[in-house]
Design a protein around this motif. Structure first.
Motif, PDB file in Angstrom:
ATOM      1  N   LEU A  12       4.256  16.125  -8.648  1.00 17.90           N
ATOM      2  CA  LEU A  12       4.204  15.988  -7.354  1.00 17.90           C
ATOM      3  C   LEU A  12       4.515  14.774  -6.733  1.00 17.90           C
ATOM      4  N   GLN A  13       4.802  13.449  -7.429  1.00 20.71           N
ATOM      5  CA  GLN A  13       5.230  12.228  -7.013  1.00 20.71           C
ATOM      6  C   GLN A  13       4.445  11.908  -5.612  1.00 20.71           C
ATOM      7  N   GLU A  14       3.080  11.940  -5.919  1.00 18.46           N
ATOM      8  CA  GLU A  14       2.200  11.443  -4.695  1.00 18.46           C
ATOM      9  C   GLU A  14       0.951  10.889  -5.053  1.00 18.46           C
ATOM     10  N   ALA A  15       0.399  10.162  -4.207  1.00 14.85           N
ATOM     11  CA  ALA A  15      -0.853   9.115  -4.440  1.00 14.85           C
ATOM     12  C   ALA A  15      -2.021   9.847  -3.913  1.00 14.85           C
ATOM     13  N   TYR A  16      -3.081   9.496  -4.266  1.00 16.03           N
ATOM     14  CA  TYR A  16      -4.336  10.040  -3.836  1.00 16.03           C
ATOM     15  C   TYR A  16      -5.566   8.782  -3.811  1.00 16.03           C
ATOM     16  N   ALA A  17      -6.265   8.818  -2.650  1.00 12.61           N
ATOM     17  CA  ALA A  17      -7.191   7.841  -2.309  1.00 12.61           C
ATOM     18  C   ALA A  17      -8.251   7.833  -3.460  1.00 12.61           C
ATOM     19  N   GLY A  18      -8.609   8.920  -4.121  1.00 10.10           N
ATOM     20  CA  GLY A  18      -9.744   8.866  -5.072  1.00 10.10           C
ATOM     21  C   GLY A  18      -9.772  10.177  -5.760  1.00 10.10           C
ATOM     22  N   PRO A  19     -10.743  10.548  -6.606  1.00  7.69           N
ATOM     23  CA  PRO A  19     -10.661  11.837  -7.489  1.00  7.69           C
ATOM     24  C   PRO A  19     -11.078  13.005  -6.409  1.00  7.69           C
ATOM     25  N   ASP A  20     -11.799  12.875  -5.347  1.00 10.51           N
ATOM     26  CA  ASP A  20     -12.029  13.959  -4.443  1.00 10.51           C
ATOM     27  C   ASP A  20     -10.732  14.465  -3.956  1.00 10.51           C
TER      28      ASP A  20
ATOM     29  N   ALA B 235       0.796  -1.063  -0.082  1.00 14.03           N
ATOM     30  CA  ALA B 235      -0.018  -0.066  -0.015  1.00 14.03           C
ATOM     31  C   ALA B 235       1.027   1.119  -0.097  1.00 14.03           C
ATOM     32  N   VAL B 236       0.217   2.401  -0.368  1.00 15.81           N
ATOM     33  CA  VAL B 236       0.796   3.725  -0.247  1.00 15.81           C
ATOM     34  C   VAL B 236      -0.106   4.435   0.750  1.00 15.81           C
ATOM     35  N   THR B 237       0.264   5.815   1.080  1.00 13.59           N
ATOM     36  CA  THR B 237      -0.729   6.389   1.784  1.00 13.59           C
ATOM     37  C   THR B 237      -1.084   7.867   0.940  1.00 13.59           C
ATOM     38  N   CYS B 238      -2.334   8.192   0.935  1.00 13.28           N
ATOM     39  CA  CYS B 238      -2.848   9.422   0.346  1.00 13.28           C
ATOM     40  C   CYS B 238      -2.165  10.596   0.824  1.00 13.28           C
ATOM     41  N   ALA B 239      -1.809  11.634  -0.134  1.00 14.44           N
ATOM     42  CA  ALA B 239      -1.027  12.646   0.404  1.00 14.44           C
ATOM     43  C   ALA B 239      -2.040  13.557   1.012  1.00 14.44           C
ATOM     44  N   VAL B 240      -3.317  13.633   0.639  1.00 10.79           N
ATOM     45  CA  VAL B 240      -4.192  14.501   0.869  1.00 10.79           C
ATOM     46  C   VAL B 240      -4.970  14.001   2.325  1.00 10.79           C
ATOM     47  N   SER B 241      -5.286  12.808   2.448  1.00 13.14           N
ATOM     48  CA  SER B 241      -6.132  12.304   3.416  1.00 13.14           C
ATOM     49  C   SER B 241      -5.491  11.554   4.550  1.00 13.14           C
ATOM     50  N   GLY B 242      -4.147  10.968   4.226  1.00 15.06           N
ATOM     51  CA  GLY B 242      -3.657   9.997   5.005  1.00 15.06           C
ATOM     52  C   GLY B 242      -3.996   8.698   4.959  1.00 15.06           C
ATOM     53  N   LYS B 243      -5.191   8.303   4.210  1.00 17.85           N
ATOM     54  CA  LYS B 243      -5.835   7.018   3.932  1.00 17.85           C
ATOM     55  C   LYS B 243      -4.656   6.247   3.486  1.00 17.85           C
ATOM     56  N   VAL B 244      -4.788   4.876   3.973  1.00 21.69           N
ATOM     57  CA  VAL B 244      -4.000   3.863   3.367  1.00 21.69           C
ATOM     58  C   VAL B 244      -4.552   3.093   1.926  1.00 21.69           C
ATOM     59  N   ILE B 245      -3.839   3.288   0.859  1.00 22.00           N
ATOM     60  CA  ILE B 245      -4.271   2.624  -0.355  1.00 22.00           C
ATOM     61  C   ILE B 245      -3.586   1.606  -0.782  1.00 22.00           C
TER      62      ILE B 245
ATOM     63  N   LEU C 270      -5.119  19.427  -6.494  1.00 22.03           N
ATOM     64  CA  LEU C 270      -4.931  20.375  -7.670  1.00 22.03           C
ATOM     65  C   LEU C 270      -5.374  21.630  -7.473  1.00 22.03           C
ATOM     66  N   GLY C 271      -6.383  21.783  -6.637  1.00 19.33           N
ATOM     67  CA  GLY C 271      -6.791  23.043  -6.318  1.00 19.33           C
ATOM     68  C   GLY C 271      -5.698  24.024  -5.403  1.00 19.33           C
ATOM     69  N   GLN C 272      -4.860  23.213  -4.846  1.00 23.28           N
ATOM     70  CA  GLN C 272      -3.869  23.948  -3.708  1.00 23.28           C
ATOM     71  C   GLN C 272      -2.720  24.189  -4.336  1.00 23.28           C
TER      72      GLN C 272
END
Length: 66
Positions: A48-56, A26-36, A62-64
């Motif tokens: 940015l070389q980071e993962a996200y849990a989902g489209p939200d 697994a990896v960790t979501c860069a925004v929420s900290g959720k395990v993916i 991307l807005g940041q």
């Protein structure tokens, strides 16, 4: 899914695919900290070389970014 240090993968994110630099489950979501778990990883940023849990989370990040 409980995460242990050996479960955490290190990835290099490319366009449409990623390369495993350090094996893990697994990896960790860069925004929420959720395990993916890698089998469900679908969203990441190449620049940015980071993962996200989902489209939200991806859209939120991307807005940041200027």
């Amino acid at each position: 899914m409980a995460r242990t240090p050996t479960d955490q993968a290190t990835l290099h994110y490319g366009d449409g695919e990623y390369a495993v630099l350090k094996p893990g489950r697994a990896v960790t979501c860069a925004v929420s900290g959720k395990v993916i778990p890698l089998e469900v990883l679908r969203y990441w940023s190449v620049s940015l070389q980071e993962a996200y849990a989902g489209p939200d989370e991806a859209f939120q990040r991307l807005g940041q970014v200027p």
